[in-house]
Write an enzyme that holds these catalytic residues in place. Structure first.
Site, PDB file in Angstrom:
ATOM      1  N   HIS A  54      62.624  64.303  40.989  1.00 29.50           N
ATOM      2  CA  HIS A  54      63.573  63.716  41.924  1.00 29.50           C
ATOM      3  C   HIS A  54      62.963  63.773  43.327  1.00 29.50           C
ATOM      4  O   HIS A  54      61.843  64.274  43.503  1.00 29.50           O
ATOM      5  CB  HIS A  54      64.953  64.380  41.844  1.00 29.50           C
ATOM      6  N   HIS A  64      61.411  67.086  44.692  1.00 28.34           N
ATOM      7  CA  HIS A  64      60.023  67.339  44.281  1.00 28.34           C
ATOM      8  C   HIS A  64      59.076  66.413  45.047  1.00 28.34           C
ATOM      9  O   HIS A  64      57.987  66.809  45.468  1.00 28.34           O
ATOM     10  CB  HIS A  64      59.821  67.052  42.785  1.00 28.34           C
ATOM     11  N   CYS A  70      69.183  85.488  35.805  1.00 28.26           N
ATOM     12  CA  CYS A  70      69.611  84.078  35.860  1.00 28.26           C
ATOM     13  C   CYS A  70      68.512  83.248  35.224  1.00 28.26           C
ATOM     14  O   CYS A  70      67.376  83.224  35.717  1.00 28.26           O
ATOM     15  CB  CYS A  70      69.857  83.608  37.299  1.00 28.26           C
ATOM     16  N   CYS A  77      66.975  80.428  37.496  1.00 27.33           N
ATOM     17  CA  CYS A  77      65.951  80.883  38.460  1.00 27.33           C
ATOM     18  C   CYS A  77      64.802  81.571  37.754  1.00 27.33           C
ATOM     19  O   CYS A  77      63.767  81.813  38.359  1.00 27.33           O
ATOM     20  CB  CYS A  77      66.521  81.897  39.448  1.00 27.33           C
ATOM     21  N   CYS A 133      75.048  83.533  39.868  1.00 22.71           N
ATOM     22  CA  CYS A 133      73.848  83.235  40.655  1.00 22.71           C
ATOM     23  C   CYS A 133      74.240  82.306  41.797  1.00 22.71           C
ATOM     24  O   CYS A 133      74.967  81.330  41.587  1.00 22.71           O
ATOM     25  CB  CYS A 133      72.821  82.557  39.761  1.00 22.71           C
ATOM     26  N   HIS A 187      72.548  78.673  41.171  1.00 29.52           N
ATOM     27  CA  HIS A 187      73.007  77.868  40.032  1.00 29.52           C
ATOM     28  C   HIS A 187      74.513  77.944  39.779  1.00 29.52           C
ATOM     29  O   HIS A 187      75.034  77.219  38.926  1.00 29.52           O
ATOM     30  CB  HIS A 187      72.222  78.244  38.774  1.00 29.52           C
ATOM     31  N   LYS A 207      71.808  71.324  47.483  1.00 25.47           N
ATOM     32  CA  LYS A 207      70.436  71.147  46.987  1.00 25.47           C
ATOM     33  C   LYS A 207      70.490  70.238  45.754  1.00 25.47           C
ATOM     34  O   LYS A 207      71.371  70.350  44.927  1.00 25.47           O
ATOM     35  CB  LYS A 207      69.860  72.509  46.603  1.00 25.47           C
ATOM     36  N   LYS A 258      69.154  68.950  38.643  1.00 26.27           N
ATOM     37  CA  LYS A 258      69.644  68.321  37.433  1.00 26.27           C
ATOM     38  C   LYS A 258      71.048  68.829  37.111  1.00 26.27           C
ATOM     39  O   LYS A 258      71.925  68.063  36.743  1.00 26.27           O
ATOM     40  CB  LYS A 258      68.693  68.688  36.298  1.00 26.27           C
TER      41      LYS A 258
HETATM   42  N1  MSP Z   1      58.150  76.179  38.614  1.00 30.13           N
HETATM   43  C1  MSP Z   1      58.557  76.789  39.834  1.00 30.13           C
HETATM   44  C2  MSP Z   1      57.402  76.863  40.827  1.00 30.13           C
HETATM   45  C3  MSP Z   1      56.206  77.612  40.327  1.00 30.13           C
HETATM   46  S1  MSP Z   1      54.874  77.534  41.463  1.00 30.13           S
HETATM   47  C4  MSP Z   1      53.781  78.618  40.875  1.00 30.13           C
HETATM   48  C5  MSP Z   1      59.685  75.972  40.463  1.00 30.13           C
HETATM   49  N2  MSP Z   1      59.787  74.707  40.067  1.00 30.13           N
HETATM   50  S2  MSP Z   1      60.901  73.664  40.551  1.00 30.13           S
HETATM   51  O1  MSP Z   1      60.578  72.442  39.879  1.00 30.13           O
HETATM   52  O2  MSP Z   1      62.201  74.200  40.358  1.00 30.13           O
HETATM   53  O3  MSP Z   1      60.773  73.494  42.106  1.00 30.13           O
HETATM   54  C6  MSP Z   1      59.539  73.473  42.740  1.00 30.13           C
HETATM   55  C7  MSP Z   1      59.608  72.972  44.148  1.00 30.13           C
HETATM   56  O4  MSP Z   1      60.170  71.678  44.212  1.00 30.13           O
HETATM   57  C8  MSP Z   1      60.400  73.755  45.172  1.00 30.13           C
HETATM   58  O5  MSP Z   1      59.799  74.895  45.660  1.00 30.13           O
HETATM   59  C9  MSP Z   1      60.409  72.756  46.279  1.00 30.13           C
HETATM   60  O6  MSP Z   1      59.146  72.752  46.893  1.00 30.13           O
HETATM   61  C10 MSP Z   1      60.625  71.464  45.511  1.00 30.13           C
HETATM   62  N3  MSP Z   1      62.022  71.115  45.480  1.00 30.13           N
HETATM   63  C11 MSP Z   1      62.865  71.050  44.408  1.00 30.13           C
HETATM   64  N4  MSP Z   1      64.089  70.649  44.848  1.00 30.13           N
HETATM   65  C12 MSP Z   1      64.051  70.465  46.177  1.00 30.13           C
HETATM   66  C13 MSP Z   1      64.963  70.028  47.146  1.00 30.13           C
HETATM   67  N5  MSP Z   1      66.189  69.687  46.860  1.00 30.13           N
HETATM   68  N6  MSP Z   1      64.493  69.963  48.422  1.00 30.13           N
HETATM   69  C14 MSP Z   1      63.200  70.244  48.776  1.00 30.13           C
HETATM   70  N7  MSP Z   1      62.349  70.654  47.888  1.00 30.13           N
HETATM   71  C15 MSP Z   1      62.745  70.810  46.592  1.00 30.13           C
HETATM   72  O7  MSP Z   1      60.400  76.513  41.276  1.00 30.13           O
END
Ligand code: MSP
Length: 509
Positions: A18, A21, A126, A129, A143, A146, A294, A297
């Site tokens: 999304h 990311h 959780c 997380c 949490c 979540h 935030k 999904k």
């Molecule tokens: N898999 C772990 C990271 C492991 S790194 C060794 C993880 N994954 S995640 O897919 O949940 O999220 C990763 C990153 O995506 C977040 O740290 C952030 O950089 C980015 N984001 C996910 N959702 C976001 C927002 N809503 N806003 C900004 N960044 C976001 O955590």
């Protein structure tokens, strides 16, 4: 030559990509592109995080194996990044053999160095997380991220002596003010290290979807301690020491603020435990919120990059194109604080900076040059009033990228665009007779476009290349090297210009 190694977090494969990311990945990409322009030997890594309970459960819900779940979602991330013109040099998956080997090598070193011991662990967990929490870190048992109850878990675990590194890390962050940017997040890290730092559980026996612990195969490593090591795997840790020696000292991790503790506290301690003393730097950004929340999904509020690039009739989204999306996510949210995603702001920004300022400048300069200067473009003047503006733009842009502030870097680059537009408005070359005067004005404007194309290319690579070609430059804008390429006076003219569709057609809100 200096080296620059930049990474994104590796994304969980339970969720489709999304714009949250995408925000992280676009920013990391722009840094990689900027450093390539600066002539650094640059390595840019992204990838997917594929182990752990969360993925195992998602796979069960979807009736597939964890690897099938990982295979299909990992491809979606790859496709999303290709569509966004992300220039990663590698894409790592934690299920790859190279990664398992690196995890086992690094953890075995920490074990051999006496930093890992076994104990029983009980706590509230959780799954969303993939983290344990204490009662007071939860909201009535739920949490905070979540908004779901944490589960009680008890198991025999291996523990990592995090506590042994607290003082050393505190001193490290106190002494090096540029390790974590922006500064507010450095203070957060210092705060975490000034509290009591407890040892952490790093293995699981309750699941098998993970990397086996090399000295005890009843355990797999807890997903986070396998995941963090991806950054070392991709530059050859345990397999190619020369490569690791080249890139590791230049490691920069771009992360969201949600994963600061894992990255800025746990990870450097793991490195130290394995005898690696070069510690990475961090660029930390805030959350992109939708309606104050935030994106995720579980909240079903995700907007995909594709919907914004191509437009989406159902949501009434107009197509911003790849560069339009990239530019917005680099220019609008301040780098650091949380920011609400605003579709309206995206339209305003696109129309003002891309359509009116950059797109119109290119179109107008090419059209007027064609009308007033004959078939071949004039050269620029070494002594133009725009020269000082170009120098200022270059210096300010460079400083802002070095301070990890993409919005300020782009504002500095766009200043040269605005100055050039003002110069044209003041000179009114369209009213001039053909001759030396109009040639000078147009040659200078073409030179400004040449420089802007280079400086803006980390944000809008497609349009920058198109502008570069339309003003008769050959080769790739990405292959230019700063600071030399930004020195005023290089536009030699004598080339035919190309007209075409507007680089950024205006969008209706
Ligand atoms: N898999 C772990 C990271 C492991 S790194 C060794 C993880 N994954 S995640 O897919 O949940 O999220 C990763 C990153 O995506 C977040 O740290 C952030 O950089 C980015 N984001 C996910 N959702 C976001 C927002 N809503 N806003 C900004 N960044 C976001 O955590």
């Amino acid at each position: 030559m200096s080296t620059f190694y930049i990474t994104t977090p590796i994304y969980y494969v339970n969720d489709a990509p999304h714009i949250g990311h995408a925000y992280t990945t676009i920013n990391a990409d722009a840094f990689a592109r900027w450093h390539r322009l600066m002539g650094d030997d640059t390595m840019f890594l992204t990838g997917t995080d594929e182990h752990g309970l969360k993925i195992q459960r998602t796979a069960e819900e979807n009736g597939v194996t964890p690897l099938e779940q990982a295979d299909s979602t990992s491809v979606r991330f790859r496709e999303a990044w290709e569509q966004l013109n992300i220039s990663n040099d590698d894409f790592i998956r934690t299920t790859e053999e190279r990664h398992h080997l690196a995890v086992q090598t690094l953890m075995q070193k920490a074990y051999d160095n006496g930093y890992i011991y076994s104990d029983t662990f009980e706590g509230l967990y959780c799954v969303g997380c993939e983290a344990y929490y204490t009662e007071d870190e939860l909201d009535d048992g739920n949490c905070k991220v979540h908004e779901r109850p944490a589960e009680h878990m008890s198991e025999d675990n291996y523990f990592f002596k995090l506590s042994a590194f607290a003082d050393q890390l505190l001193e490290h962050y106190e002494q090096h003010s540029d390790q974590v940017r922006p500064d507010g997040y450095r203070n957060e890290v210092l705060g975490l290290l000034r509290q009591e730092v407890r040892d952490i559980s790093i293995s699981r026996t309750s699941i098998n979807w993970g990397v086996p612990v090399p000295w005890d195969d009843k355990h797999v490593f807890y997903v986070w301690y396998d995941a963090l090591i991806n950054y070392a795997t991709a530059v050859g840790y345990g397999a190619d020491e020369d490569r690791f020696g080249t890139y590791w000292p230049a490691a920069h991790h771009m992360i969201g603020k949600d994963i600061i503790r894992f990255h800025c506290v746990f990870w450097p301690a793991m490195l130290l435990a394995a005898g690696i003393t070069d510690l990475p730097k961090f660029y930390v950004h805030g959350w992109l919120l939708i309606g104050g929340e935030k994106m995720s999904k579980s909240k079903l509020n995700g907007v995909t990059p594709k919907q914004l690039i191509e437009g989406d009739d159902e949501q009434a989204f107009v197509p911003f194109g790849v560069d339009g999306v990239r530019y917005h996510f680099l220019r609008d949210p301040s780098f650091g604080p949380d920011g609400d995603f605003s579709y309206e702001q995206m339209i305003v920004r696109y129309n003002s900076d891309l359509a009116n300022q950059f797109g119109n400048l290119v179109q107008r300069v090419i059209t007027v040059t064609g009308k007033k200067c004959g078939d071949l473009a004039p050269s620029c003047d070494g002594d133009s009033p725009l020269k000082a503006e170009a120098e200022k733009a270059f210096t300010a842009t460079t400083e802002a990228w070095a301070r990890a502030q993409p919005p300020i870097a782009l504002d500095a680059t766009w200043r040269l665009i605005r100055e050039t537009n003002e110069y044209l408005a003041a000179k009114e070359p369209w009213k001039m007779e053909p001759g030396a005067d109009v040639d000078r004005v147009m040659g200078d404007s073409l030179e400004a476009i040449r420089i802007v194309s280079i400086l803006a290319s980390p944000a809008i690579p497609v349009a920058a290349q198109l502008a570069w070609e339309r003003i008769g430059m050959t080769g790739n804008v990405d292959d230019q090297r700063l600071p030399d390429a930004a020195t005023w006076g290089q536009y030699a003219g004598g080339v035919a210009l190309t007209t075409g569709d507007p680089l950024f057609p205006r969008l209706k809100g």
